[in-house]
Every structure is written in structure tokens, then in C-alpha cells.
Design a protein around this motif. Structure first.
Motif, PDB file in Angstrom:
ATOM      1  N   UNK A  34      81.958  66.398 -35.135  1.00  0.00           N
ATOM      2  CA  UNK A  34      80.312  66.214 -34.693  1.00  0.00           C
ATOM      3  C   UNK A  34      79.597  66.480 -36.095  1.00  0.00           C
ATOM      4  N   UNK A  35      78.910  65.495 -36.563  1.00  0.00           N
ATOM      5  CA  UNK A  35      77.618  65.734 -37.695  1.00  0.00           C
ATOM      6  C   UNK A  35      76.703  64.954 -37.392  1.00  0.00           C
ATOM      7  N   UNK A  42      73.544  61.856 -34.115  1.00  0.00           N
ATOM      8  CA  UNK A  42      74.732  62.875 -34.017  1.00  0.00           C
ATOM      9  C   UNK A  42      75.956  61.904 -33.762  1.00  0.00           C
ATOM     10  N   UNK A  43      76.872  61.825 -35.005  1.00  0.00           N
ATOM     11  CA  UNK A  43      77.943  61.123 -35.163  1.00  0.00           C
ATOM     12  C   UNK A  43      79.062  61.903 -34.655  1.00  0.00           C
ATOM     13  N   UNK A  44      80.132  61.159 -34.080  1.00  0.00           N
ATOM     14  CA  UNK A  44      81.283  61.862 -33.530  1.00  0.00           C
ATOM     15  C   UNK A  44      82.629  61.138 -33.599  1.00  0.00           C
ATOM     16  N   UNK A  45      83.668  61.796 -33.514  1.00  0.00           N
ATOM     17  CA  UNK A  45      84.951  61.202 -33.453  1.00  0.00           C
ATOM     18  C   UNK A  45      85.446  61.407 -32.058  1.00  0.00           C
ATOM     19  N   UNK A  46      85.956  60.091 -31.597  1.00  0.00           N
ATOM     20  CA  UNK A  46      86.396  60.086 -29.969  1.00  0.00           C
ATOM     21  C   UNK A  46      87.908  59.507 -30.174  1.00  0.00           C
ATOM     22  N   UNK A  47      88.817  60.443 -30.271  1.00  0.00           N
ATOM     23  CA  UNK A  47      90.094  60.004 -30.721  1.00  0.00           C
ATOM     24  C   UNK A  47      90.826  59.262 -29.609  1.00  0.00           C
ATOM     25  N   UNK A  48      90.260  59.654 -28.340  1.00  0.00           N
ATOM     26  CA  UNK A  48      90.994  58.662 -26.974  1.00  0.00           C
ATOM     27  C   UNK A  48      90.567  57.572 -27.082  1.00  0.00           C
ATOM     28  N   UNK A  49      89.381  57.065 -27.636  1.00  0.00           N
ATOM     29  CA  UNK A  49      89.173  55.775 -27.781  1.00  0.00           C
ATOM     30  C   UNK A  49      89.255  54.885 -28.975  1.00  0.00           C
ATOM     31  N   UNK A  50      89.804  55.636 -29.899  1.00  0.00           N
ATOM     32  CA  UNK A  50      89.967  55.011 -31.402  1.00  0.00           C
ATOM     33  C   UNK A  50      88.853  54.756 -32.040  1.00  0.00           C
ATOM     34  N   UNK A  51      87.732  55.552 -31.827  1.00  0.00           N
ATOM     35  CA  UNK A  51      86.380  55.177 -32.173  1.00  0.00           C
ATOM     36  C   UNK A  51      85.452  56.138 -32.866  1.00  0.00           C
ATOM     37  N   UNK A  52      84.784  55.666 -33.739  1.00  0.00           N
ATOM     38  CA  UNK A  52      83.735  56.454 -34.529  1.00  0.00           C
ATOM     39  C   UNK A  52      82.440  56.089 -33.642  1.00  0.00           C
ATOM     40  N   UNK A  53      81.551  57.173 -33.181  1.00  0.00           N
ATOM     41  CA  UNK A  53      80.455  56.690 -32.238  1.00  0.00           C
ATOM     42  C   UNK A  53      79.348  57.597 -32.760  1.00  0.00           C
ATOM     43  N   UNK A  54      78.092  57.163 -32.248  1.00  0.00           N
ATOM     44  CA  UNK A  54      76.960  57.985 -32.684  1.00  0.00           C
ATOM     45  C   UNK A  54      76.064  58.064 -31.306  1.00  0.00           C
ATOM     46  N   UNK A  55      75.341  59.253 -31.205  1.00  0.00           N
ATOM     47  CA  UNK A  55      74.774  59.483 -30.126  1.00  0.00           C
ATOM     48  C   UNK A  55      73.041  59.668 -30.301  1.00  0.00           C
ATOM     49  N   UNK A  56      72.212  59.036 -29.615  1.00  0.00           N
ATOM     50  CA  UNK A  56      70.732  59.321 -29.864  1.00  0.00           C
ATOM     51  C   UNK A  56      70.480  60.590 -28.919  1.00  0.00           C
ATOM     52  N   UNK A  57      69.979  61.514 -29.660  1.00  0.00           N
ATOM     53  CA  UNK A  57      69.176  62.665 -28.782  1.00  0.00           C
ATOM     54  C   UNK A  57      67.586  62.462 -28.714  1.00  0.00           C
ATOM     55  N   UNK A  58      67.272  62.880 -27.521  1.00  0.00           N
ATOM     56  CA  UNK A  58      67.999  63.460 -26.486  1.00  0.00           C
ATOM     57  C   UNK A  58      68.365  62.609 -25.195  1.00  0.00           C
ATOM     58  N   UNK A  60      71.153  60.552 -25.116  1.00  0.00           N
ATOM     59  CA  UNK A  60      72.449  60.712 -25.193  1.00  0.00           C
ATOM     60  C   UNK A  60      73.004  59.291 -25.180  1.00  0.00           C
ATOM     61  N   UNK A  61      72.267  58.213 -25.459  1.00  0.00           N
ATOM     62  CA  UNK A  61      72.645  56.856 -25.625  1.00  0.00           C
ATOM     63  C   UNK A  61      73.833  56.762 -26.600  1.00  0.00           C
ATOM     64  N   UNK A  62      75.000  55.782 -26.331  1.00  0.00           N
ATOM     65  CA  UNK A  62      76.206  56.091 -27.110  1.00  0.00           C
ATOM     66  C   UNK A  62      76.106  54.827 -27.947  1.00  0.00           C
ATOM     67  N   UNK A  63      76.327  54.538 -29.336  1.00  0.00           N
ATOM     68  CA  UNK A  63      76.536  53.493 -30.069  1.00  0.00           C
ATOM     69  C   UNK A  63      77.850  53.606 -30.635  1.00  0.00           C
ATOM     70  N   UNK A  64      78.944  52.550 -30.617  1.00  0.00           N
ATOM     71  CA  UNK A  64      79.985  52.506 -31.390  1.00  0.00           C
ATOM     72  C   UNK A  64      79.873  51.962 -32.808  1.00  0.00           C
ATOM     73  N   UNK A  65      80.098  52.735 -33.514  1.00  0.00           N
ATOM     74  CA  UNK A  65      79.982  52.557 -35.317  1.00  0.00           C
ATOM     75  C   UNK A  65      81.222  51.498 -35.684  1.00  0.00           C
ATOM     76  N   UNK A  66      82.503  52.205 -35.376  1.00  0.00           N
ATOM     77  CA  UNK A  66      83.718  51.474 -35.668  1.00  0.00           C
ATOM     78  C   UNK A  66      84.775  52.088 -34.735  1.00  0.00           C
ATOM     79  N   UNK A  67      85.720  50.863 -34.819  1.00  0.00           N
ATOM     80  CA  UNK A  67      86.772  51.024 -33.932  1.00  0.00           C
ATOM     81  C   UNK A  67      88.157  51.000 -34.454  1.00  0.00           C
ATOM     82  N   UNK A  68      89.053  50.798 -33.806  1.00  0.00           N
ATOM     83  CA  UNK A  68      90.828  50.758 -34.313  1.00  0.00           C
ATOM     84  C   UNK A  68      90.779  52.025 -35.484  1.00  0.00           C
ATOM     85  N   UNK A  69      90.379  53.056 -35.191  1.00  0.00           N
ATOM     86  CA  UNK A  69      90.713  54.285 -35.977  1.00  0.00           C
ATOM     87  C   UNK A  69      91.384  55.347 -35.272  1.00  0.00           C
ATOM     88  N   UNK A  70      91.908  56.349 -36.170  1.00  0.00           N
ATOM     89  CA  UNK A  70      92.419  57.490 -35.573  1.00  0.00           C
ATOM     90  C   UNK A  70      91.769  58.733 -35.864  1.00  0.00           C
TER      91      UNK A  70
END
Length: 229
Positions: A34-35, A42-58, A60-70
Motif C-alpha cells: 500500500x502506498x 491509495x495504491x495497492x498490489x492485488x496479486x490475486x487479480x494480477x492487478x495494480x489498483x488505486x482506491x479513492x478515500x473515504x 473506497x472506490x477502486x480503479x484498476x491502474x494496470x493488469x497482467x502483473x504479478x
């Protein structure tokens, strides 16, 4: 303090306020690193989905930044540059937050895991989970990396199953399980390892090791261990 509990049911991201109040912010996404970015997301690694995502706080809305990652762990610079460790690929990857474009900026560390930036944002540091070093890189203006160096040598545990040639000297494990990292405003680096939290000054010299928490560990023994280190 913001942290992710990826093994809870369901997985969640929490915030702990200075007074100790604990608040669940995000539920259902098994995040690892998390950073916060300069945009407040708030950017996060989601290994299960092979994705880099970002959350808008408060919200909690999630935006996928990039996919096909580990993705394992990540860091976001003041410029909005994102670097992630892809441990299985032995790769450090640069991600453009605006376009989702991704490219390898280093390949070859045995198991790149933790990742952080120096206080002045000019140096990227990466811990090797299966090796003894924290590697550093100079960050160039375009986000590329150069001047790769095994800058910090992490202490490893004694291998109780191995014997030295003389039968008396300790034999140390080759892996220190170097994991999550951070740096402070004074330029010190902090690395989580199998021995505990290892601390280094800006020149890469070890300052000491904070042992892992233990129910039987008294405050005086922590101080004495730091003195010995």
C-alpha cells in the motif's frame, strides 16, 4: 497508520488513528503493498487479480491502474511514478499511472520484494527475499533506473542444520527473507527480515536490528540486543 490484512475473512484495509482507534476502510480486496500517491489515492498490489489498483478515500472506490502483473509491493514517487516488485519474474516494473503502460526497469534480483524511495526521491531500494542484499538504483528523469548496486548487506539467521568445516564456526543461511521496506526523513532505511527489523543509515551501514515481537521479551532485553548489535 494504514495496513492491509489480506488473510482475514474477508480481506480488508484498515486505518489506525494516533489515538489507537481502528477503522476498516476497504473490504473484500486482498491487497499486499500500500502506498499513497501525490494525487491522494491509495495504491495497492492485488496479486490475486494480477492487478495494480488505486482506491479513492473515504469512498473506497477502486480503479484498476494496470493488469497482467504479478505485483508484490510498490512505491509511488512525488512525480506519480509507480515502481512495483514482481517477485516471480525477478523484475522491478515501472507503471505509468495515467496510461497503465508498464515496462521492466530491472531484471535479475533473485526475489525482489520490499521497495522504497530515499528521502530525496533520487534512489530506489529493493530488498531480496532469497538473498543477502538490499539493492539500490539511481532514478533518472524519465523514471528509468541506473547504477544498480548491492548497497546494504542484511544479516541472516544461523542455519542450525548446517555444519562448518571446522565443526565450530556458525553457518549462516543465504536468505534473510528481506521483505517490506520504508525510509525516514533522515535517510535511514528499515527492512523487515527473518531476524527482525534491520536498520541502515544513509550510507548503507547497519545501525542495528529490532527483534521480532515476543510474549516473553522484556523491554530491557530489547535495549540490550540493540546495544549488542
Amino acid at each position: 497508520l494504514y495496513f492491509c490484512d489480506m488473510r482475514s475473512t474477508p480481506p480488508a484495509v484498515w486505518r489506525i488513528a494516533p489515538g489507537g482507534e481502528k477503522t476498516k476502510l476497504i473490504e473484500g480486496t486482498p491487497c499486499s503493498g500500500l502506498k499513497f500517491g501525490p494525487d491522494g489515492w491509495l495504491y495497492a498490489c492485488v496479486g490475486k487479480d494480477k492487478a495494480l489498483v488505486a482506491f479513492d478515500l473515504p469512498s473506497g472506490k477502486k480503479t484498476v491502474i494496470a493488469e497482467d502483473l504479478q505485483p508484490n509491493d510498490l512505491v509511488v514517487s512525488h512525480k506519480g511514478h509507480i515502481y512495483i516488485t514482481e517477485t516471480g519474474k525477478k523484475q522491478v516494473t515501472f507503471v505509468n499511472a495515467k496510461t497503465g503502460e508498464k515496462k521492466a526497469v530491472d531484471v535479475g534480483i533473485t526475489a525482489p520484494n520490499g521497495i522504497t524511495l530515499s528521502a530525496d526521491q533520487t534512489t530506489l531500494a529493493v530488498s531480496d527475499y532469497r538473498g543477502p542484499y538490499v539493492w539500490t538504483f539511481r532514478i533518472n528523469a524519465d523514471g528509468s533506473l541506473s547504477a544498480k548496486s548491492p548497497y546494504m548487506t542484511m544479516r541472516t539467521e544461523v542455519d542450525g542444520n548446517a555444519k562448518s568445516e571446522d565443526g565450530r564456526s556458525p553457518v549462516y543461511k543465504t536468505s534473510c527473507a528481506g521483505d517490506g521496506m520504508t525510509a525516514d526523513a533522515q535517510g535511514r532505511y528499515y527492512v523487515t527480515t527473518s531476524l527482525g527489523l534491520q536498520i541502515y543509515d544513509p550510507t548503507g551501514r547497519m545501525c542495528g536490528v529490532l527483534p521480532k515481537p515476543s510474549d516473553n521479551l522484556e523491554p530491557w532485553s530489547v535495549a540490550s540486543r540493540l546495544a549488542m548489535n
